[in-house]
Design an enzyme around this catalytic site. Sequence first.
Site, PDB file in Angstrom:
ATOM      1  N   TYR A 158      -3.444   0.756  -7.422  1.00  0.00           N
ATOM      2  CA  TYR A 158      -2.547   1.870  -7.073  1.00  0.00           C
ATOM      3  C   TYR A 158      -1.434   1.014  -6.416  1.00  0.00           C
ATOM      4  O   TYR A 158      -0.238   1.110  -6.877  1.00  0.00           O
ATOM      5  CB  TYR A 158      -2.987   2.821  -6.306  1.00  0.00           C
ATOM      6  CG  TYR A 158      -2.140   4.056  -5.939  1.00  0.00           C
ATOM      7  CD1 TYR A 158      -1.782   4.870  -6.946  1.00  0.00           C
ATOM      8  CD2 TYR A 158      -1.344   4.070  -4.830  1.00  0.00           C
ATOM      9  CE1 TYR A 158      -0.726   5.826  -6.774  1.00  0.00           C
ATOM     10  CE2 TYR A 158      -0.348   4.902  -4.466  1.00  0.00           C
ATOM     11  CZ  TYR A 158      -0.109   6.082  -5.513  1.00  0.00           C
ATOM     12  OH  TYR A 158       0.841   6.893  -5.340  1.00  0.00           O
ATOM     13  N   SER A 216       6.263   4.324  -4.152  1.00  0.00           N
ATOM     14  CA  SER A 216       5.231   4.862  -2.869  1.00  0.00           C
ATOM     15  C   SER A 216       5.366   3.926  -1.855  1.00  0.00           C
ATOM     16  O   SER A 216       5.815   2.987  -1.837  1.00  0.00           O
ATOM     17  CB  SER A 216       3.667   4.622  -3.493  1.00  0.00           C
ATOM     18  OG  SER A 216       2.764   5.086  -2.469  1.00  0.00           O
TER      19      SER A 216
END
Length: 591
Positions: free
Chosen positions: A475, A462
């Site tokens: 995350y 990401s």
Amino acid sequence: MTTPQTSGAVRRRRVRGDGVDLAVYEQGDPARPTVLLMHGYPDTHAVWDEVAGRLAERYHVVRYDVRGAGASSRPFGKRHYTFSYLMADMRAVLDATAPERKVHLVGHDWGSIQAWEAACTMADRFASFTSISGPCLDHVAQWTRGNLRRPTPRNVRHGLGQAARSWYIYFFQTPLLPEIVWRAGMGGPFAKALEVGEGVASRDGHPARTLPRDGAAGVGLYRANMLSRMRAPLPRRTDVPTQVIIPTKDLFVSPHLVGGLGDRVPDLSLRTIPAGHWVVRSHPDVIARWIGEHITGTTGGALTAAESRALRRARVVPGRRPFEGSLVVVTGAGSGIGRATALAFAERGAEVVAADLDPASAQRTAELAGLLGPDAHGLQVDVADAAAMEDFAKTVLNDHGVPDVVVNNAGIGMAGGFLDHTPDDWKRVLDVNLWGVVHGTRLFAAQMAERGQGGHIVNTASAAAFTPSRALPAYSTSKAAVLMLSECLRAELAGRGIGVTAICPGVVNTNITRTSRFVGRDEAAQENDRRRASRAYALRGYGPEKVAEQVVRAVLKDRAVVPVTPEAHASRLLSRLSPGVMRLLARVDVG
């Protein structure tokens, strides 16, 4: 006494060629289909020992020392090494070992160059042809002329690259010096170069004890044929079903030499392998398997599903899709980026295994993929469960074979302050986002490595991997770990021909926002945050299909790290140029 049907027994005989005595070696049952293995320079028949032993279980295997090598005669003078003499020798061996029937021809290095001449001039003698690291000299000359006629930067680069690889050919044209060098003791350095450069250790028979004499005599092959064919190439073509095996790490033969080959060989297959020039020694299992598959495919024999897929992938046909015959595994394929990626590979010809925690969504993706490409398969798996992933990998292997591409895409979102994250929160996000990637990579990379044909692994990270944020501690940590894991794996697996890519999307309109947890808030507040995030991502308007296109491109170009969206590119650049600014931005409370 060993019977002729015993595959391991090597039977030797002498065959009279054109003015020379040829040492011929046979294995396997003579009643079975015959495979003729042609060796290169400065080798002898023994370079094929490992491959021949494997093939002799199913075929009648014939090898011989070409004139000037091993136990065969060494005529003096370069004219005795022209193609006309070499073809006469081959015909004599064929008449003696497989009279009045077609054989399966396989050549390596100069043996392949000779085999191309045979396949183009006496095609009626061959049922199939496999070429390894030895192109047709006429095709090379025509390829070179084509590059000179169109001197684009790409053509010039390819031409100069092959010219540099061919340095030894120019040396062999000099009088006497190559012979002196070989007889002065080049055997030791040659053996050492094989071991250091290609991982091919010396063993009994290779390099041969006759190497100094073989090297000196075999120079005649280059002097008698190279310049004449390069100056005046002949219009060579063949209808023999031909398989060209391309070692991508070959220091002497450029992979680009196959350019335009389809126009001269209508029935053509191309296979690549991450190996060096002496691939017949370094990867005998793969070479023997591919020879067998090619023979079976050309003679109409029974093939497994994996073999059929491999042959389909290798086949060169007009309009062939880039992943035709490939097997692609995608986790988290039930929706979003995973589904879009599965469909993108299917559209390009791949057979897809779509895996997801939700079996219904996995099956739906498989149904959609099957409309675009070959049959696809939907499977349920929890990537966080090590035992389940073990079973999943075994199922894929047993039912479909070793995947060519694996996309470890499954992931979950989690937001909130660090102090609000519980140990269970951390465990859940790391189990899926990091351990899911570890499990998938560990299991499927092992399959790829054992197969020995390379492959590619894509891990979905990401932009959060290089964009610190007070709102995404768990995350961002999981995705940063995926990015670093991918970089480490790329370094380790490169030697096995397995590429590794970390895909780093930014704000992409998927359902991850609708399933994310916002820790430290009650359920009503979390639902409100999910709606706000979903609206923002929808307004951004960047769909998962665009990410899927980047995944496909990354595999084709073997890219290491791929920021996808504009904001991902900007964050990646800023994290490198000014990490201090990134740290300041991380303090912004977006809640």
